[in-house]
Design a protein around this motif. Structure first.
Motif: not given
Length: 281
Positions: A227-252
């Motif tokens: 996902l585009d890092y500019r649209a990834v919130t900390e809440d979204f990260l926490a939810r994804a982590r709890a669901a067992g999904l890994e996150m790739d953020v681009w392009t920084i």
């Protein structure tokens, strides 16, 4: 519908590569040790060297990145080549579709001069050539830009140049969820990351990704989201982590942003400037 956030049927896969900008030999086991874990060199070390060329990938490996990302189109004679755009105009100087050219025609193009005289004569590489360059322990993110019908051509390239028996790793990415699922079935054992552009408002302002994406990714059996890092919130990260999904953020590409994201719990961080991505101590 959530899948409308994706760019049509564009596919994506993920790769890793590194080395000296003008080196001509594949990277060997003597390549630089891993010094930048979690860092994905976007189209190679594309700030320093021409994007999606062996020079950019070798430079990235020498910097010690864990992963390299590249883009793939397929020629008219069925050979996967590494280039971002649908035509060769921007990086090869010829305004013609990649899919309308043979590999022999692609080979006549200079894909380095646009970046600087030092890179004159750099070729558009084949996917097979880049696969051969991956050092043991590193990861390849492969983003396929061609249609669903070209998956067999990519699979054939991997069949004879798969980096995994040599200790390399492979991951897949796609914008279209159905295409990603098909690619994942065709290349078993490689984690699939669903790539999505951020939603935008009526004023074209980027909005946060909706949490419902997480459930859809899980339902489809994907390993993670890209996902585009500019649209990834900390809440979204926490939810994804709890669901067992890994996150790739681009392009920084800004040092401060790179430092901040390196301090967060995300699996991959894509950048054009891996030389700036010093892991926190």
């Amino acid at each position: 519908m959530l899948t409308q956030l994706a760019r049509g049927s564009v596919l994506a896969l993920v790769l890793v590569a590194c080395g000296e900008p003008r080196a001509t030999k594949p990277v060997t086991k003597a390549a630089a040790a891993l010094a930048r874990p979690r860092v994905v060199a976007h189209r190679g070390a594309s700030h320093e060297a021409p994007e999606n060329t062996l020079a950019a990938f070798r430079r990235a490996w020498d910097l010690g990145v864990e992963c390299v990302e590249l883009d793939v189109h397929v020629t008219s004679d069925g050979i996967p080549v590494v280039i971002h755009d649908a035509t060769t105009k921007r990086t090869g100087g010829l305004d013609r579709a990649v899919a309308a050219q043979t590999l022999a025609e692609i080979r006549t193009l200079d894909a380095g001069s646009w970046k600087g005289a030092a890179f004159r004569g750099e070729n558009i590489p084949t996917l097979a050539e880049v696969l051969d360059s991956i050092p043991p322990g590193r990861t390849l993110f492969l983003e396929l830009k061609s249609e669903l019908s070209t998956i067999p051509a990519v699979v054939r390239a991997l069949a004879s140049n798969d980096p995994r028996p040599r200790g390399g790793k492979l991951a897949l990415q796609a914008y279209d969820a159905d295409s990603l699922a098909a690619l994942s079935r065709a290349i078993p054992g490689a984690p699939a990351y669903w790539t999505l552009d951020p939603p935008v408002g009526e004023d074209q302002r980027i909005l946060p990704y909706p949490p419902a994406l997480i459930a859809e990714a899980k339902q489809r059996g994907f390993a993670g989201l890209a996902l585009d890092y500019r649209a990834v919130t900390e809440d979204f990260l926490a939810r994804a982590r709890a669901a067992g999904l890994e996150m790739d953020v681009w392009t920084i590409n800004e040092p401060a942003e790179l430092a901040r994201w390196l301090g967060l719990d995300v699996r991959w961080i894509e950048t054009d400037r891996p030389e700036l991505s010093v892991p926190p101590s």
